[in-house]
Design an enzyme around this catalytic site. Sequence first.
Site, PDB file in Angstrom:
ATOM      1  N   HIS A 163      -6.739  27.386 -51.674  1.00 29.06           N
ATOM      2  CA  HIS A 163      -8.097  26.860 -51.554  1.00 29.06           C
ATOM      3  C   HIS A 163      -9.002  27.296 -52.713  1.00 29.06           C
ATOM      4  CE1 HIS A 163      -7.602  26.558 -46.848  1.00 29.06           C
ATOM      5  NE2 HIS A 163      -6.530  26.159 -47.523  1.00 29.06           N
ATOM      6  N   GLU A 199      -1.765  20.143 -41.552  1.00 26.60           N
ATOM      7  CA  GLU A 199      -1.862  21.585 -41.317  1.00 26.60           C
ATOM      8  C   GLU A 199      -3.230  22.126 -41.676  1.00 26.60           C
ATOM      9  OE1 GLU A 199      -1.604  25.921 -42.264  1.00 26.60           O
ATOM     10  OE2 GLU A 199      -2.187  24.250 -43.549  1.00 26.60           O
ATOM     11  N   GLU A 200      -3.796  21.640 -42.767  1.00 25.38           N
ATOM     12  CA  GLU A 200      -5.099  22.175 -43.179  1.00 25.38           C
ATOM     13  C   GLU A 200      -6.191  21.862 -42.148  1.00 25.38           C
ATOM     14  OE1 GLU A 200      -5.448  24.257 -45.351  1.00 25.38           O
ATOM     15  OE2 GLU A 200      -4.061  23.943 -47.012  1.00 25.38           O
ATOM     16  N   HIS A 257       3.781  22.547 -45.408  1.00 26.76           N
ATOM     17  CA  HIS A 257       2.809  21.462 -45.200  1.00 26.76           C
ATOM     18  C   HIS A 257       2.481  20.807 -46.535  1.00 26.76           C
ATOM     19  CE1 HIS A 257      -0.916  23.465 -46.652  1.00 26.76           C
ATOM     20  NE2 HIS A 257      -0.429  24.578 -46.107  1.00 26.76           N
ATOM     21  N   ASP A 297      -0.031  18.538 -47.006  1.00 33.21           N
ATOM     22  CA  ASP A 297      -1.453  18.250 -47.222  1.00 33.21           C
ATOM     23  C   ASP A 297      -2.123  19.414 -47.948  1.00 33.21           C
ATOM     24  OD1 ASP A 297      -0.991  19.735 -44.816  1.00 33.21           O
ATOM     25  OD2 ASP A 297      -3.037  19.349 -44.166  1.00 33.21           O
ATOM     26  N   GLU A 345       5.169  28.864 -46.747  1.00 31.67           N
ATOM     27  CA  GLU A 345       3.824  29.198 -47.227  1.00 31.67           C
ATOM     28  C   GLU A 345       3.931  30.320 -48.266  1.00 31.67           C
ATOM     29  OE1 GLU A 345       0.735  28.086 -46.568  1.00 31.67           O
ATOM     30  OE2 GLU A 345       0.668  27.244 -44.525  1.00 31.67           O
ATOM     31  N   ASP A 348      -0.477  26.355 -52.341  1.00 31.99           N
ATOM     32  CA  ASP A 348      -0.756  26.068 -50.927  1.00 31.99           C
ATOM     33  C   ASP A 348      -0.625  24.576 -50.660  1.00 31.99           C
ATOM     34  OD1 ASP A 348      -1.524  26.450 -48.284  1.00 31.99           O
ATOM     35  OD2 ASP A 348      -3.653  26.422 -48.757  1.00 31.99           O
TER      36      ASP A 348
END
Length: 438
Positions: free
Chosen positions: A411, A145-146, A77, A79, A171, A110
């Site tokens: 994150h 995705e987030e 992903h 984003d 991931e 991430d």
Amino acid sequence: MNFDAIKELARKYEPDMTKLLRDMVKFPGESCNEKAKVDRTAEEMKKLGFDEVVIDAMGNLQGFVGTGDKIIAYDGHIDTVGVGEIKNWTFDPYDGYENDEEIGGRGVSDQEGGIVSAVYGAKIMKDLDLIPAGYKIMVVASVQEEDCDGLCWQHIIKEQNIRPEFVVSTEPTDGGIYRGQRGRMEIRVDVKGISCHGSAPDRGDNAIYKMADILQDVRALNNNGATESTAIRGLVKMLDEKFNPQWKEAGFLGRGTITASQIFFSSPSRCAVADGCSVSLDRRMTAGETWESCLDEIRNLPAVKKYGDDVVVSMYDYDTPSYTGLVYPIECYFPTWVIPEDHDVTKALMEVHHNLYGAKRQVPKDETQAAMRKARPLLDKWTFSTNGVTIMGRNGIPCIGFGPGAEAQAHAPDEITWKSDLVRCAAVYAALPKTYVK
């Protein structure tokens, strides 16, 4: 295959991978705002000679190498989450930095590093003629995705009729090979009350007090054991074969959890009894749990049953437009998935790793990261959720994980990844298709 040649070429491409990742970091790209990142990555695919580069109606980037009818896909992903409190960063999250070992910036672990490794893994396949006859390689830089794990792949599978033979999630896996994850769902509980003047609260029916009772039961559901004497049997019961036919895989993935994540109220004023209260519940699911079972679990809590029709338990929906303006509604249900240890895909990826890098997780020079990796088995699982919830969880397409970076960096402020991870993952991706087909 010449594994030394694969590793040598992956090392040769390290500067190119580093440049692409640093370029991607410079574009803020939270969910529904990924266009600039997608365009930069599409440019790289075209430069490297991908046979086809497509941006679909949702905004997912799809790059193809090879021309066969069967597809092996690599997903990452594109984003990211936001940066949070900027004072917690010691460098600019959108400028980032690099040294001999690391690359810093929002999204490097991430999980844009995984996309970079997949793009160059496909390039190595093209360079060394590693694409099996009858196959093509698909690299997906997916969006949203987030905000909503797997939404992108639901559109790819259901609306575009693309169904790969298997998918590698890129991931971050801390140097491991991951074969599953707990699922999750977003539950909402709404409680009705009756307002009245705060000077005479007995004339009303306080929704906040009702919710307080319900939340105590939710807490017990998470914290209690599974004994017969427990009025509310805890979620740990799913690790017991008496309650769960899938207890072995539940033991591998870990028990489910539940927690209150948000609370809302309605009231005429601060001088009144609240006539409404709602909470959001974050529910993590292990093997053997479904969205129906999780909703029924809340509906059957003693406090919920006590308040009867004044309580509504439901699941959230997601319908936020993508950066292209497409709205593709879906329930906020992200199923548990796990691929068997003896599945052909699992065995193939393990064989590739053994041939390239041995039987243990490879480590960067970062001492803390190295110690953590050395303590864990090569074949393991994610703590967090991935697009695998749709790929395998909803649609039954085999999915397995191997990606650069660390889960703990996701994150977090001062997010970093390691150049050596990018190189190793590109090499492993390149060698996987022929090993699997063999």
